[in-house]
Design a protein around this motif. Structure first.
Motif: not given
Lengths: 438, 438
Positions: A165-166, A169-171, A408, B163, B363, B368, B402, B404-411, B414-416
């Motif tokens: 989802l993250d 949702a980022a976009y 990762d 990771s 993003a 992203r 890009v 890796y390890g940041e983009t898909d762990h979410g911060d 993201t407004g998810a």
């Protein structure tokens, strides 16, 4: 103009054939088409229903590396890898998203696929784009829509994971979690899209297939360009050959790619047909499509010699590490079946052990890609065992995605445990150098 | 031949100047150099100490998209983004790794940097490559070494996360966890490398800087090519301009990139100097380098007007989301300082709130990227506030990785949470269409 590959029915808009129900694709006139002087989705505009814009993410779609990977050769079969993970959002999906979003922006309802809806909705310019996905396609559509300033609606399963989802949702798209049979949403979207003014660019929509043709067009162009330079090998376009380089053929002998919905596979077939019709290739490559054994409706149909793919029921589907291609009801499955047969290729299934091994071997050769993409190497190995591919042949593996969320998190097979810990003072000894630290 | 930018001392090998201790870089003769007809590290071989091979991962290094991103324009400043995350392992590091590994394979100890070690080790062909990193550079070196079939040694901190370890270990390098002052390992590696027969290609090694020059050379080439086509805008090389396109200048007015060790920043300076010497650009771009405020030794030195960068002590360094550029003791910091001043640019620091906001905005524009790369947009906004950049100017942001390890762990930003859940039956209503489900 759209046309049905199966019955030849032409249509002004829509995504499925009104007569036989098979997916439509855009009719093109390859006569006179010649290879462009560069790669990238935009470079093939003459074969696309709409030209992607020359700014924003669309301008970055495609133009991915095709590299010779001798370390992965299979008993004399020369392996090349098309690294689709280097697309801006990490997968080949960006090719179709660039074209899909461009069509919506063009304001042409027919091109955008929102005219002629099954409910007979009026043909109006779409106000948004959409897709049914919770993986690479969702992230890609959301990103390209964001770049173009177009609203985007993404239909995801109600139980989608937070990390997936993250990533979407980022976009900033509108995300609708839908509770119920997720597989049927593909059809719900096509049904509702026209009236909702949402141009749904799903896995095998005519616009997506048009954009995804460029993966294979780039492969064919690269071989043609390399062969044009004596002694040249793919990856050396415009450069001198290397010592190891035997000259590449004018076309690859075979292309191997994963198959899920069948959209990318159908696009590869369209690309081969167009390049042949344009007189740019004489000896078309065989197209091989690979599925994970746990969910292989297309491979099953191919093995049975069926003319159509049969949807798998829930109790017929198992778990697989290649979850991103586990589609029990592939909307372009039957078209993919035809593509494999028409090119003297095949559709096959590989088990998870073979996929894991292939993924590790790809990483050990410098390419870390998602499990779904590793099915290509696993598949080639099976084909070699069977004798379907011969020594000396040049085969292209299409590594469809880098696998955000896989690459990762680790799969426990990376050998990370085999590390040693030393102190700074002990480093010299660890590196086999006599220490001077006294 | 290597040369010291600071004192002009020439050296046959080594990485730091024997006289002043500043980092060396390869001397080149740009006279007569002209833009190649394509991008990619290999395309700039005439300006490199060794030619990268035309197969494997090296052939895929570079040739990243440079896109016009009007949605990110800052009060009239035209923003372009160089997407380095589309390199094969996800960051610009692949450019330097391709050259570094190629040099080791060449067997020339001098070129590989293992001759003339500070301990006076004999000059022998290296038996392995190595690097000191637990992030992008480590993954990149391990991947390129694996692709070339060369042994690789990666020195990581003893407390590296699983990771991060997985990402590196996947490529099968020898990983040595070192307990102690990780910052000093950069120097330990240079000290021990020659005798250990390990060609260490660290953050600012001459080989890495040579490869990383190509990021900026590609940017300069793209602007030159676009300007050569009337009305053309970068991203439209070889294509007609768009309605929004005002013709790009022959060179960008400024290039903004993150600075950590100072290696990439130094490479950008070298690229600008070479393009100028070759007569390919008349009006060199200003180079702006951005750091995270929590760890900004180069920006601090620039603000103080110092001639050299002072190492930050542990108690002077804070946490930052841009951890991958938080280097308290940048080995090429002083060279980066010179690069900024020599090009009428600057070095500045931005706080984490500005970085997070910039990352979200990138993003929302479809890109992203890692927090470290988002510092470029945050930095440009500060520069615009200060009036250092004017409306109408074309500025290139170098998105180095890009993440890796940041983009898909979410911060968590993201407004998810802003999603809705509906049933299949309720989908039509959710999309504003009258339901036909009765």
């Amino acid at each position: 103009m759209l046309i049905c590959y199966a019955c030849g029915r032409a249509a002004a808009s829509g995504q499925r054939c009104p007569d036989c129900g098979e997916p439509l694709w855009f009719d093109t006139d390859p006569a006179g088409f010649d290879w462009p002087d560069r790669d990238g989705v935009r470079a093939f505009a003459d074969l696309l229903p709409v030209e992607a814009p020359d700014s924003g993410l669309a301008a970055a779609a495609g133009s991915t590396p095709l590299i010779r990977a001798s370390g992965l050769d299979v008993e004399g079969v020369r392996v090349h890898v098309k690294l689709e993970g280097t697309n801006p959002t990490g997968s080949f999906k960006d090719r179709g998203s660039a074209v899909g979003v461009a069509a919506a922006v063009s304001g042409d309802a027919g091109t955008a696929g929102v005219a002629g809806g099954e409910r007979g909705g009026e043909a109006e310019a779409p106000t948004a784009v959409g897709t049914v996905s919770h993986g690479n396609m969702a992230a890609s559509m959301a990103a390209h829509a964001a770049s173009a300033g177009v609203d985007c609606v993404v239909l995801v399963p109600a139980d989608i994971s937070d990390s997936r989802l993250d990533r979407i949702a980022a976009y900033g798209p509108r995300i609708v979690r839908v509770d119920g049979d997720y597989g049927r949403l593909y059809y719900d979207a096509l049904d509702l899209g026209p009236e909702a003014g949402i141009a749904f660019v799903n896995s095998d929509s005519p616009l997506r297939v048009a954009g995804q043709k460029t993966t294979t067009l780039e492969v064919l162009r690269a071989f043609a360009a390399a062969e044009a330079e004596e002694g040249g090998e793919v990856g050396t376009v415009g450069e001198e050959g290397t010592s190891e380089a035997a000259s590449s053929p004018a076309t690859p002998d075979a292309v191997v790619m994963p198959v899920s919905s069948g959209g990318h596979a159908s696009a590869a077939w369209k690309a081969v047909c167009e390049a042949t019709a344009a007189g740019l290739i004489d000896d078309p490559p065989r197209l091989y499509f690979v599925q994970a054994a746990a969910c292989a409706p297309v491979a099953d149909a191919f093995a049975r010699g069926d003319d159509a793919v049969t949807r798998l029921e829930a109790d017929e589907v198992g778990e697989t590490v290649a979850y991103s291609i586990a589609n029990p009801d592939p909307p372009s499955g039957t078209r993919a079946l035809r593509a494999a047969r028409d090119t003297d290729g095949a559709v096959l299934a590989v088990d998870d052990d073979a996929i894991r091994t292939a993924r590790r071997d790809l990483a050990a050769a410098g390419m870390r890609i998602e499990a779904a993409s590793a099915t290509t190497l696993a598949g080639l190995r099976r084909l070699r065992e069977r004798g379907a591919v011969d020594a000396g042949e040049h085969v292209v593996l299409v590594a469809t995605g880098v696998g955000y969320g896989e690459t990762d998190h680790g799969d426990g097979d990376t050998g990370a445990a085999d590390t040693e810990t030393v102190t700074r003072g002990g480093l010299a000894a660890a590196l086999g150098v006599e220490s001077t630290d006294g």
